[in-house]
Scaffold this active site. Structure first.
Site, PDB file in Angstrom:
ATOM      1  N   ARG A  50      -9.458 -14.811  12.270  1.00 16.94           N
ATOM      2  CA  ARG A  50      -8.459 -14.785  11.139  1.00 16.94           C
ATOM      3  C   ARG A  50      -9.386 -15.044   9.779  1.00 16.94           C
ATOM      4  O   ARG A  50      -8.800 -14.649   8.571  1.00 16.94           O
ATOM      5  CB  ARG A  50      -7.230 -15.746  11.426  1.00 16.94           C
ATOM      6  CG  ARG A  50      -6.231 -15.719  10.337  1.00 16.94           C
ATOM      7  CD  ARG A  50      -4.871 -15.838  10.628  1.00 16.94           C
ATOM      8  NE  ARG A  50      -4.746 -17.144  11.613  1.00 16.94           N
ATOM      9  CZ  ARG A  50      -4.827 -18.420  11.342  1.00 16.94           C
ATOM     10  NH1 ARG A  50      -5.116 -18.675  10.131  1.00 16.94           N
ATOM     11  NH2 ARG A  50      -4.726 -19.214  12.477  1.00 16.94           N
ATOM     12  N   TYR A 101       4.188   1.840  -8.141  1.00 14.60           N
ATOM     13  CA  TYR A 101       4.519   1.874  -6.731  1.00 14.60           C
ATOM     14  C   TYR A 101       5.829   1.165  -6.250  1.00 14.60           C
ATOM     15  O   TYR A 101       5.797  -0.070  -6.569  1.00 14.60           O
ATOM     16  CB  TYR A 101       3.286   1.659  -5.842  1.00 14.60           C
ATOM     17  CG  TYR A 101       3.675   1.371  -4.556  1.00 14.60           C
ATOM     18  CD1 TYR A 101       3.847   2.726  -3.649  1.00 14.60           C
ATOM     19  CD2 TYR A 101       3.726   0.114  -3.684  1.00 14.60           C
ATOM     20  CE1 TYR A 101       4.003   2.733  -2.411  1.00 14.60           C
ATOM     21  CE2 TYR A 101       3.919   0.416  -2.197  1.00 14.60           C
ATOM     22  CZ  TYR A 101       4.253   1.500  -1.462  1.00 14.60           C
ATOM     23  OH  TYR A 101       4.354   1.590  -0.492  1.00 14.60           O
ATOM     24  N   ASP A 172      -4.253  -1.116  -9.722  1.00 14.78           N
ATOM     25  CA  ASP A 172      -4.197  -0.650  -8.420  1.00 14.78           C
ATOM     26  C   ASP A 172      -4.648   0.904  -8.491  1.00 14.78           C
ATOM     27  O   ASP A 172      -4.077   1.875  -9.239  1.00 14.78           O
ATOM     28  CB  ASP A 172      -2.433  -0.479  -8.070  1.00 14.78           C
ATOM     29  CG  ASP A 172      -2.144   0.041  -6.786  1.00 14.78           C
ATOM     30  OD1 ASP A 172      -2.953   0.978  -6.255  1.00 14.78           O
ATOM     31  OD2 ASP A 172      -1.066  -0.150  -6.209  1.00 14.78           O
ATOM     32  N   LYS A 197      -4.369   5.282   2.229  1.00 12.62           N
ATOM     33  CA  LYS A 197      -4.157   6.546   1.724  1.00 12.62           C
ATOM     34  C   LYS A 197      -5.557   7.174   1.745  1.00 12.62           C
ATOM     35  O   LYS A 197      -6.123   7.803   2.903  1.00 12.62           O
ATOM     36  CB  LYS A 197      -3.761   6.597   0.388  1.00 12.62           C
ATOM     37  CG  LYS A 197      -2.491   5.345   0.113  1.00 12.62           C
ATOM     38  CD  LYS A 197      -1.272   5.894   0.763  1.00 12.62           C
ATOM     39  CE  LYS A 197      -0.129   4.830   1.110  1.00 12.62           C
ATOM     40  NZ  LYS A 197       0.338   4.422  -0.202  1.00 12.62           N
TER      41      LYS A 197
HETATM   42  C1  LIG Z   1       1.043   3.002  -0.480  1.00 11.23           C
HETATM   43  C2  LIG Z   1       0.685   2.353  -1.645  1.00 11.23           C
HETATM   44  C3  LIG Z   1       0.709   0.898  -1.800  1.00 11.23           C
HETATM   45  C4  LIG Z   1       1.115   0.181  -0.466  1.00 11.23           C
HETATM   46  O1  LIG Z   1       0.176   0.171   0.537  1.00 11.23           O
HETATM   47  P1  LIG Z   1       0.451  -0.108   2.177  1.00 11.23           P
HETATM   48  O2  LIG Z   1      -0.910   0.450   2.734  1.00 11.23           O
HETATM   49  O3  LIG Z   1       1.486   1.078   2.414  1.00 11.23           O
HETATM   50  O4  LIG Z   1       0.864  -1.298   2.272  1.00 11.23           O
HETATM   51  C5  LIG Z   1       0.388   0.241  -3.032  1.00 11.23           C
HETATM   52  N1  LIG Z   1       0.019   0.917  -4.150  1.00 11.23           N
HETATM   53  C6  LIG Z   1       0.115   2.322  -3.941  1.00 11.23           C
HETATM   54  C7  LIG Z   1      -0.294   2.876  -5.235  1.00 11.23           C
HETATM   55  C8  LIG Z   1       0.644   3.032  -2.939  1.00 11.23           C
HETATM   56  O5  LIG Z   1       0.593   4.224  -3.004  1.00 11.23           O
END
Ligand SMILES: *Cc1c(COP(=O)(O)O)cnc(C)c1O
Length: 378
Positions: A50, A101, A172, A197
């Site tokens: 962890r 998001y 982000d 992504k």
């Molecule tokens: C998908 C996404 C998230 C969240 O990520 P997960 O891996 O689905 O938890 C956060 N910010 C953006 C811009 C995203 O496209």
């Protein structure tokens, strides 16, 4: 690909391949093995998985080199975002793009309803609006390009506004990836990613990351991960590491597909507006050119009919008509995805007929034939 010099002598499209490798010892593996152990012999640096594990540390080395800081990886993007938000003091005020998001705003809404934090949505392209709201703010959350409206925020100026007002700035960077935009170099305190992504690139794993140069924040998010438990498994860390090796090639192809698709959509009579920062018609085009090395691989477009049911139905029909592209949420994989974004909760600012396309790496002529014949069926 990056405009400023990375910490190591290699360029970023080399670092995606060369970083995070085990030491070069004769007979040793060139990839970090998948370390499947939850416990470790007493007396070493790590006692329990962890806290860390070797496979995830390799991925952290790569992401740290690419963004120019220290990385900590998490079991999902939301795990990474939660680690940041959970580290803020009670009643902190967070300023967020109102078209950020949806999961981020969902999280903030939940925490605000418990009295844990406060948050406000702003137009991230309007610096006056951001400044006004940051005056009593603790954290400015930046997304650029935004999801799914693809607005471009001036990251360097917004970070400096936040800092002057005593707030920190977080970007982000999921949509751009570090190959296209490096927020720490533009003044951000923290970068977060949904590694699910582009970093994965194959739509087969969830993961997230926080990257920072601030060692106090490294400590904070590492603690949040250990006690919160949003730990990335070794197998998932391996998949993400394998995926990131081809990031530069994938981005090159998907970005060029995005520009070609955006230009063709602009000339289609059923499309009223195309949102892609690479188009000269995009209000953030010049800014994107200055702060990014490309324009990303997401294109949003709107169908005729404005906010009418016809626009909504037309968009849904297009999504179900495509045969090569996939009607599914998410982005950043090798396959082209599209969806009518307004389907989802927390999309108040999204037009009814807006389709978001995440370009994959297929041949653009096949993608275009598929989307064009879908448009014909509306
Ligand atoms: C998908 C996404 C998230 C969240 O990520 P997960 O891996 O689905 O938890 C956060 N910010 C953006 C811009 C995203 O496209």
């Amino acid at each position: 690909m990056a405009k400023d010099t990375p910490l190591k002598p290699w360029r970023l499209d080399t670092l995606v391949v060369s970083s995070g490798r085990p030491d070069r010892v004769p007979g040793g593996p060139i990839n970090t093995p998948i370390e499947l152990s939850s416990i470790f012999h007493h007396g070493g640096e790590i006692a329990y998985a962890r806290d860390s594990n070797a496979t995830q540390e390799s991925l952290e080395d790569i992401l740290g080199d690419l963004e120019g800081g220290t990385a900590r990886v998490f079991s999902s993007g939301m795990g990474a975002i939660s680690a940041v938000i959970d580290s803020l003091a009670q009643n902190s005020k967070i300023v967020v793009p109102r078209d950020s998001y949806s999961g981020t705003r969902h999280l903030l809404t939940e925490l605000a309803s418990q009295g844990r934090i406060r948050w406000v949505g702003v137009d991230i392209t309007d610096q006056e609006n951001v400044l006004e709201n940051c005056k009593d703010g603790d954290l400015l959350w930046i997304e650029s390009p935004t999801n799914p409206l693809l607005n471009i925020a001036n990251i360097a100026e917004l970070c400096s506004i936040a800092h002057k007002l005593g707030a920190m700035a977080v970007v982000d960077n999921t949509f751009a990836t570090p190959l296209v935009q490096r927020p720490l170099s533009l003044g951000a305190d923290l970068v977060v990613h949904s590694a699910t992504k582009y970093i994965s690139g194959h739509s087969d794993v969830l993961g997230g990351a926080v990257i920072t140069r601030d060692q106090e924040w490294v400590r904070k998010v590492t603690t949040r991960r250990s006690v919160g438990g949003a730990v990335l498994g070794a197998f998932e860390a391996f998949l993400l590491t394998r995926g990131i090796r081809t990031l530069a090639l994938r981005i090159e192809k998907s970005q060029s597909n995005a520009l070609l698709l955006a230009r063709r959509l602009e000339g289609h009579d059923k499309v009223t507006r195309v949102r892609y920062p690479g188009l000269v018609s995009h209000p953030g085009h010049e800014l994107a050119k200055a702060q990014m090395t490309g324009f990303g691989s997401i294109v949003s477009f709107e169908l005729c009919g404005g906010e009418s049911d016809a626009a909504r139905d037309g968009a849904e029909r297009l999504c179900s008509a495509v045969k090569l592209c996939t009607d599914a949420t998410s982005l950043g994989g090798v396959e082209t995805l599209l969806e009518r974004r307004k389907r989802w909760d927390y999309e108040d600012f999204t037009p009814q007929g807006l389709i978001r396309v995440s370009l994959g790496i297929e041949n653009i002529e096949d993608i275009w034939t598929d989307i064009e014949s879908g448009l014909d069926q509306i």
